[in-house]
Scaffold this motif. Structure first.
Motif, mmCIF file in Angstrom:
data_model
loop_
_atom_site.group_PDB
_atom_site.id
_atom_site.type_symbol
_atom_site.label_atom_id
_atom_site.label_comp_id
_atom_site.label_asym_id
_atom_site.label_seq_id
_atom_site.Cartn_x
_atom_site.Cartn_y
_atom_site.Cartn_z
ATOM 1 N N VAL A 62 0.807 -1.222 0.000
ATOM 2 C CA VAL A 62 0.000 0.000 0.000
ATOM 3 C C VAL A 62 0.842 1.275 0.000
ATOM 4 N N LYS A 63 2.153 1.130 0.204
ATOM 5 C CA LYS A 63 3.014 2.330 0.200
ATOM 6 C C LYS A 63 3.594 2.638 -1.178
ATOM 7 N N GLU A 64 3.363 1.745 -2.149
ATOM 8 C CA GLU A 64 3.871 1.987 -3.506
ATOM 9 C C GLU A 64 3.148 3.170 -4.145
ATOM 10 N N ALA A 65 3.872 3.924 -4.959
ATOM 11 C CA ALA A 65 3.281 5.075 -5.648
ATOM 12 C C ALA A 65 2.089 4.649 -6.503
ATOM 13 N N MET A 86 -3.564 -5.175 -9.082
ATOM 14 C CA MET A 86 -2.399 -6.052 -8.862
ATOM 15 C C MET A 86 -2.035 -6.799 -10.140
ATOM 16 N N ALA A 87 -3.036 -7.158 -10.932
ATOM 17 C CA ALA A 87 -2.757 -7.835 -12.204
ATOM 18 C C ALA A 87 -2.054 -6.864 -13.157
ATOM 19 N N GLU A 88 -2.478 -5.606 -13.134
ATOM 20 C CA GLU A 88 -1.892 -4.602 -14.026
ATOM 21 C C GLU A 88 -0.529 -4.114 -13.529
ATOM 22 N N TYR A 89 -0.398 -3.962 -12.210
ATOM 23 C CA TYR A 89 0.839 -3.484 -11.588
ATOM 24 C C TYR A 89 1.330 -4.536 -10.601
ATOM 25 N N PRO A 90 2.047 -5.563 -11.087
ATOM 26 C CA PRO A 90 2.428 -6.670 -10.202
ATOM 27 C C PRO A 90 3.260 -6.247 -8.993
ATOM 28 N N LYS A 91 3.926 -5.099 -9.066
ATOM 29 C CA LYS A 91 4.723 -4.686 -7.905
ATOM 30 C C LYS A 91 3.846 -4.355 -6.712
ATOM 31 N N LEU A 92 2.531 -4.240 -6.908
ATOM 32 C CA LEU A 92 1.619 -3.979 -5.788
ATOM 33 C C LEU A 92 1.415 -5.216 -4.909
ATOM 34 N N LEU A 93 1.765 -6.386 -5.420
ATOM 35 C CA LEU A 93 1.631 -7.609 -4.636
ATOM 36 C C LEU A 93 2.706 -7.633 -3.554
ATOM 37 N N GLU A 94 2.280 -7.831 -2.315
ATOM 38 C CA GLU A 94 3.248 -7.943 -1.215
ATOM 39 C C GLU A 94 4.117 -9.160 -1.487
#
Length: 118
Positions: A62-65, A86-94
């Protein structure tokens, strides 16, 4: 092919520590670099069920831009929108996530994954 998988980001120290912990325990895991091979929404929903969490946000960074830019911190945001993000921006996955059959744990701290490895 191992039944145990780790969703791994080699640039993440916790991810590297968790992978090292598995190796030290003699556990051969399939290493999935999820930033190169992102999970689909269906795979993310399945992962959420395996994690046994009560809130999708608990599996997100949740801290990712990208989290803020996508407006995901609003009270009216649905779980469907979070899975899509999360599917679009995989870096959002912990990360990292270790999966063993129908169970999964986030390796924060790395030792948290041990309880699903039997």
């Amino acid at each position: 092919m191992s039944e145990i998988k780790i969703l791994h980001n080699p640039r993440c120290s916790k991810s590297r520590e968790t992978l090292k912990l598995l190796e030290e325990k003699g556990i051969a895991a399939d290493v999935v670099e999820y930033l190169k091979a992102p999970l689909s929404e269906a795979e993310l929903k399945s992962l959420f069920a395996k994690l046994g969490l009560d809130d999708v946000k608990k599996m997100m960074r949740v801290k990712e831009a990208e989290y803020k830019e996508a407006g995901l911190n609003g009270a009216d945001v649905t779980d469907e929108q979070r899975f899509a993000a999360m599917a679009e921006y995989p870096k959002l996955l912990e990360r990292p996530v270790v999966i063993n059959g129908d169970k999964a744990r986030i390796g924060r701290p790395p030792e948290a994954v041990l309880d699903i490895l039997g």
